[in-house]
Design a protein around this motif. Structure first.
Motif, PDB file in Angstrom:
ATOM      1  N   ARG A 140      43.065  48.218  48.852  1.00 34.97           N
ATOM      2  CA  ARG A 140      41.863  47.922  48.221  1.00 34.97           C
ATOM      3  C   ARG A 140      40.757  48.911  48.716  1.00 34.97           C
ATOM      4  O   ARG A 140      40.188  49.625  47.994  1.00 34.97           O
ATOM      5  CB  ARG A 140      41.141  46.635  48.269  1.00 34.97           C
ATOM      6  CG  ARG A 140      42.106  45.598  47.665  1.00 34.97           C
ATOM      7  CD  ARG A 140      41.506  45.376  46.028  1.00 34.97           C
ATOM      8  NE  ARG A 140      41.322  46.484  45.350  1.00 34.97           N
ATOM      9  CZ  ARG A 140      41.954  46.966  44.360  1.00 34.97           C
ATOM     10  NH1 ARG A 140      43.141  46.277  44.176  1.00 34.97           N
ATOM     11  NH2 ARG A 140      41.462  48.033  43.536  1.00 34.97           N
TER      12      ARG A 140
ATOM     13  N   TYR B 202      37.097  38.931  44.293  1.00 36.26           N
ATOM     14  CA  TYR B 202      37.939  38.043  44.460  1.00 36.26           C
ATOM     15  C   TYR B 202      39.259  38.114  43.818  1.00 36.26           C
ATOM     16  O   TYR B 202      40.450  37.869  44.354  1.00 36.26           O
ATOM     17  CB  TYR B 202      37.513  36.693  44.783  1.00 36.26           C
ATOM     18  CG  TYR B 202      36.701  36.240  45.953  1.00 36.26           C
ATOM     19  CD1 TYR B 202      35.761  37.212  46.695  1.00 36.26           C
ATOM     20  CD2 TYR B 202      36.416  34.926  46.415  1.00 36.26           C
ATOM     21  CE1 TYR B 202      35.092  37.017  47.722  1.00 36.26           C
ATOM     22  CE2 TYR B 202      35.900  34.451  47.598  1.00 36.26           C
ATOM     23  CZ  TYR B 202      35.032  35.583  48.433  1.00 36.26           C
ATOM     24  OH  TYR B 202      34.235  35.534  49.484  1.00 36.26           O
ATOM     25  N   LYS B 203      39.134  38.316  42.545  1.00 35.86           N
ATOM     26  CA  LYS B 203      40.492  38.319  41.903  1.00 35.86           C
ATOM     27  C   LYS B 203      41.310  39.667  42.171  1.00 35.86           C
ATOM     28  O   LYS B 203      42.450  39.414  41.926  1.00 35.86           O
ATOM     29  CB  LYS B 203      39.996  38.701  40.279  1.00 35.86           C
ATOM     30  CG  LYS B 203      39.321  37.288  39.704  1.00 35.86           C
ATOM     31  CD  LYS B 203      38.731  37.780  38.152  1.00 35.86           C
ATOM     32  CE  LYS B 203      37.879  36.482  37.908  1.00 35.86           C
ATOM     33  NZ  LYS B 203      37.540  36.879  36.270  1.00 35.86           N
ATOM     34  N   HIS B 204      40.931  40.445  42.730  1.00 32.38           N
ATOM     35  CA  HIS B 204      41.454  41.652  43.100  1.00 32.38           C
ATOM     36  C   HIS B 204      41.955  41.809  44.406  1.00 32.38           C
ATOM     37  O   HIS B 204      43.081  42.574  44.901  1.00 32.38           O
ATOM     38  CB  HIS B 204      40.683  43.001  42.945  1.00 32.38           C
ATOM     39  CG  HIS B 204      39.933  43.130  41.550  1.00 32.38           C
ATOM     40  ND1 HIS B 204      38.771  42.935  41.494  1.00 32.38           N
ATOM     41  CD2 HIS B 204      40.579  43.740  40.454  1.00 32.38           C
ATOM     42  CE1 HIS B 204      38.398  43.318  40.244  1.00 32.38           C
ATOM     43  NE2 HIS B 204      39.367  43.665  39.644  1.00 32.38           N
ATOM     44  N   PHE B 205      41.849  40.563  45.286  1.00 37.05           N
ATOM     45  CA  PHE B 205      42.293  40.623  46.590  1.00 37.05           C
ATOM     46  C   PHE B 205      43.404  39.449  46.644  1.00 37.05           C
ATOM     47  O   PHE B 205      43.135  38.237  46.433  1.00 37.05           O
ATOM     48  CB  PHE B 205      41.119  40.233  47.446  1.00 37.05           C
ATOM     49  CG  PHE B 205      41.668  40.020  48.987  1.00 37.05           C
ATOM     50  CD1 PHE B 205      42.089  40.946  49.499  1.00 37.05           C
ATOM     51  CD2 PHE B 205      41.407  38.384  49.668  1.00 37.05           C
ATOM     52  CE1 PHE B 205      42.431  40.710  51.194  1.00 37.05           C
ATOM     53  CE2 PHE B 205      41.817  38.521  50.964  1.00 37.05           C
ATOM     54  CZ  PHE B 205      42.276  39.286  51.645  1.00 37.05           C
ATOM     55  N   ASN B 206      44.539  39.711  47.158  1.00 42.51           N
ATOM     56  CA  ASN B 206      45.626  38.753  47.175  1.00 42.51           C
ATOM     57  C   ASN B 206      45.873  38.239  48.609  1.00 42.51           C
ATOM     58  O   ASN B 206      47.169  37.557  48.817  1.00 42.51           O
ATOM     59  CB  ASN B 206      47.201  39.637  46.693  1.00 42.51           C
ATOM     60  CG  ASN B 206      47.458  40.536  47.195  1.00 42.51           C
ATOM     61  OD1 ASN B 206      47.082  40.833  48.453  1.00 42.51           O
ATOM     62  ND2 ASN B 206      48.215  41.364  46.650  1.00 42.51           N
ATOM     63  N   GLY B 207      45.108  38.504  49.440  1.00 49.52           N
ATOM     64  CA  GLY B 207      45.309  38.152  50.858  1.00 49.52           C
ATOM     65  C   GLY B 207      45.937  39.047  51.828  1.00 49.52           C
ATOM     66  O   GLY B 207      45.977  38.729  53.038  1.00 49.52           O
ATOM     67  N   SER B 208      46.576  40.146  51.442  1.00 49.23           N
ATOM     68  CA  SER B 208      47.371  41.007  52.199  1.00 49.23           C
ATOM     69  C   SER B 208      47.051  42.708  51.662  1.00 49.23           C
ATOM     70  O   SER B 208      47.594  43.416  52.136  1.00 49.23           O
ATOM     71  CB  SER B 208      48.816  40.832  52.234  1.00 49.23           C
ATOM     72  OG  SER B 208      49.277  40.846  50.947  1.00 49.23           O
ATOM     73  N   ASN B 209      46.254  42.921  50.881  1.00 46.49           N
ATOM     74  CA  ASN B 209      46.157  44.193  50.152  1.00 46.49           C
ATOM     75  C   ASN B 209      44.910  44.761  50.663  1.00 46.49           C
ATOM     76  O   ASN B 209      44.081  45.428  50.123  1.00 46.49           O
ATOM     77  CB  ASN B 209      46.161  44.022  48.836  1.00 46.49           C
ATOM     78  CG  ASN B 209      45.199  43.430  47.902  1.00 46.49           C
ATOM     79  OD1 ASN B 209      44.499  42.561  48.572  1.00 46.49           O
ATOM     80  ND2 ASN B 209      44.859  43.832  46.740  1.00 46.49           N
ATOM     81  N   HIS B 210      44.529  44.520  51.972  1.00 48.23           N
ATOM     82  CA  HIS B 210      43.065  45.195  52.561  1.00 48.23           C
ATOM     83  C   HIS B 210      43.066  46.802  52.425  1.00 48.23           C
ATOM     84  O   HIS B 210      42.416  47.258  51.901  1.00 48.23           O
ATOM     85  CB  HIS B 210      42.905  44.729  53.814  1.00 48.23           C
ATOM     86  CG  HIS B 210      42.976  43.208  54.159  1.00 48.23           C
ATOM     87  ND1 HIS B 210      44.201  42.588  54.221  1.00 48.23           N
ATOM     88  CD2 HIS B 210      42.168  42.326  54.422  1.00 48.23           C
ATOM     89  CE1 HIS B 210      43.929  41.346  54.493  1.00 48.23           C
ATOM     90  NE2 HIS B 210      42.724  40.988  54.539  1.00 48.23           N
TER      91      HIS B 210
ATOM     92  N   ASP C 276      31.972  35.174  42.477  1.00 51.38           N
ATOM     93  CA  ASP C 276      32.620  34.489  43.568  1.00 51.38           C
ATOM     94  C   ASP C 276      31.835  33.661  44.362  1.00 51.38           C
ATOM     95  O   ASP C 276      30.796  33.927  44.614  1.00 51.38           O
ATOM     96  CB  ASP C 276      33.182  35.693  44.372  1.00 51.38           C
ATOM     97  CG  ASP C 276      34.189  36.522  43.483  1.00 51.38           C
ATOM     98  OD1 ASP C 276      34.909  35.987  42.535  1.00 51.38           O
ATOM     99  OD2 ASP C 276      34.206  37.727  43.896  1.00 51.38           O
TER     100      ASP C 276
ATOM    101  N   ASP D 196      39.102  36.944  53.342  1.00 51.17           N
ATOM    102  CA  ASP D 196      39.623  36.322  54.603  1.00 51.17           C
ATOM    103  C   ASP D 196      38.791  36.646  55.893  1.00 51.17           C
ATOM    104  O   ASP D 196      39.293  36.196  56.992  1.00 51.17           O
ATOM    105  CB  ASP D 196      40.985  36.550  54.794  1.00 51.17           C
ATOM    106  CG  ASP D 196      41.366  37.910  55.091  1.00 51.17           C
ATOM    107  OD1 ASP D 196      40.296  38.686  54.912  1.00 51.17           O
ATOM    108  OD2 ASP D 196      42.497  38.350  55.271  1.00 51.17           O
TER     109      ASP D 196
END
Length: 328
Positions: free
Chosen positions: A52, A41-49, A115, A78
């Motif tokens: 990643r 979860y730390k590596h996911f900012n909500g828009s970088n699908h 997480d 998300d």
């Protein structure tokens, strides 16, 4: 639906519609559940699908030496679904267990202390598994839906997590990673999701099956080498088990409702069977004198590649079982 770096990003509803449109020739009888651990979860900012997913592919190809990203699908915090490896190719996920599997990587670290899975991701995971069960005609169970934790890392033997196992998909994944956790916490959610759709699986009977014997085989719109390559399924790949629904002039039709044909001369006929014994030893030769290298449980499905007396080879490598414990 968005597309970038050859991946598709979808909502659950978009995924449901997309799955209805795709044709998959490879016979799939198992859905694998994993967690990525890293990225989490730390590596996911909500828009970088896409970024990643691209990073995971680069790691799998450059560091692991694989031909492509290991998984077929990634499900993000998300609830978004991103495609990966082609469904026509086996995953690179559980050692010696990938031939007829489809792999889902759930983005996050779901070990205890890691997480806390979001409701959106949990709902998406259950929905995707149910959609795939419906697509492939599965009766959901701990044989058709499996956790990586249940298989040894070194040889892929299913030992229910009793030694030499990863924690994947996490010690806190829907209440835990044991078979008992799956049966109590995960399986009922999948069944409930399918019940909403009044789903009743159709178990295939009286089907012929064939294994692809060359690296890649074109799928054509007619039983003739001079016809167009199918837009539904362009190619099938070595080792894939294909369902044969019709034959003509040494060609196999591999789709019930679409014109998809392959040349039979590049295939080998195989038979599908179900294990009837409570526990069936898999040996590395066609005799009880050979070492037991794995076990199968009642209800598991196998394919017969070769036969020697009463012994059946169930893979490309030396894996043999006694025929008397199989029902075709």
């Amino acid at each position: 639906m968005e597309n970038k770096y050859s991946f598709y990003k979808m909502t659950v509803d978009e995924f449901r519609d997309w799955v209805k449109t795709i044709r998959i020739s490879r016979t799939i009888n198992q859905i694998q559940q994993h967690h990525t651990y890293i990225p989490n979860y730390k590596h996911f900012n909500g828009s970088n699908h896409f970024e990643r997913q691209k990073a995971m592919k680069e790691c799998h190809v450059q560091q692991n030496g694989w031909a492509d990203i290991g998984q077929h699908l990634s499900i993000f915090p998300d609830g978004t679904i991103v495609t990966g490896r082609s469904f026509e190719k086996s995953p690179a996920c559980i050692s010696f267990q990938n031939a007829h599997a489809l792999c889902i990587e759930n983005v996050g670290n779901f070990d205890i202390g890691g997480d806390i899975m979001t409701k959106q991701q949990a709902n998406a995971i259950i929905a995707v598994v149910a959609i795939l069960c419906k697509k492939f005609g599965f009766q959901p169970s701990d044989k058709t839906i499996v956790y990586h934790h249940w298989f040894r890392l070194d040889n892929g033997v299913r030992n229910e997590g009793n030694g030499c196992n990863k924690s994947c998909p996490g010690t806190n994944f829907f209440g835990g990673n044991k078979v008992s956790n799956f049966q109590k916490e995960f399986l009922p959610l999948v069944i409930n999701e399918l019940d909403k759709q009044e789903y009743r699986p159709v178990i295939p009977t009286n089907c012929d099956y064939a294994m692809i014997n060359i690296q890649a085989l074109n799928v054509r719109t007619r039983p003739n080498v001079n016809t167009n390559i199918s837009q539904e399924v362009a190619k099938v790949y070595f080792g894939s088990i294909i369902r044969v629904v019709d034959t003509k002039d040494n060609w196999y039709k591999i789709s019930q409702d679409k014109d998809c044909w392959i040349s039979a001369k590049y295939t080998k006929k195989v038979k599908r069977a179900i294990v009837t014994a409570l526990i069936l030893n898999v040996r590395n030769g066609a005799s009880s004198e050979y070492e037991s290298i794995n076990i199968l449980k009642q209800g598991e499905e196998v394919f017969e590649y070769e036969k020697k007396g009463n012994w059946i080879k169930i893979g490309l490598e030396d894996k043999w079982v006694n025929q008397q414990y199989l029902q075709y």
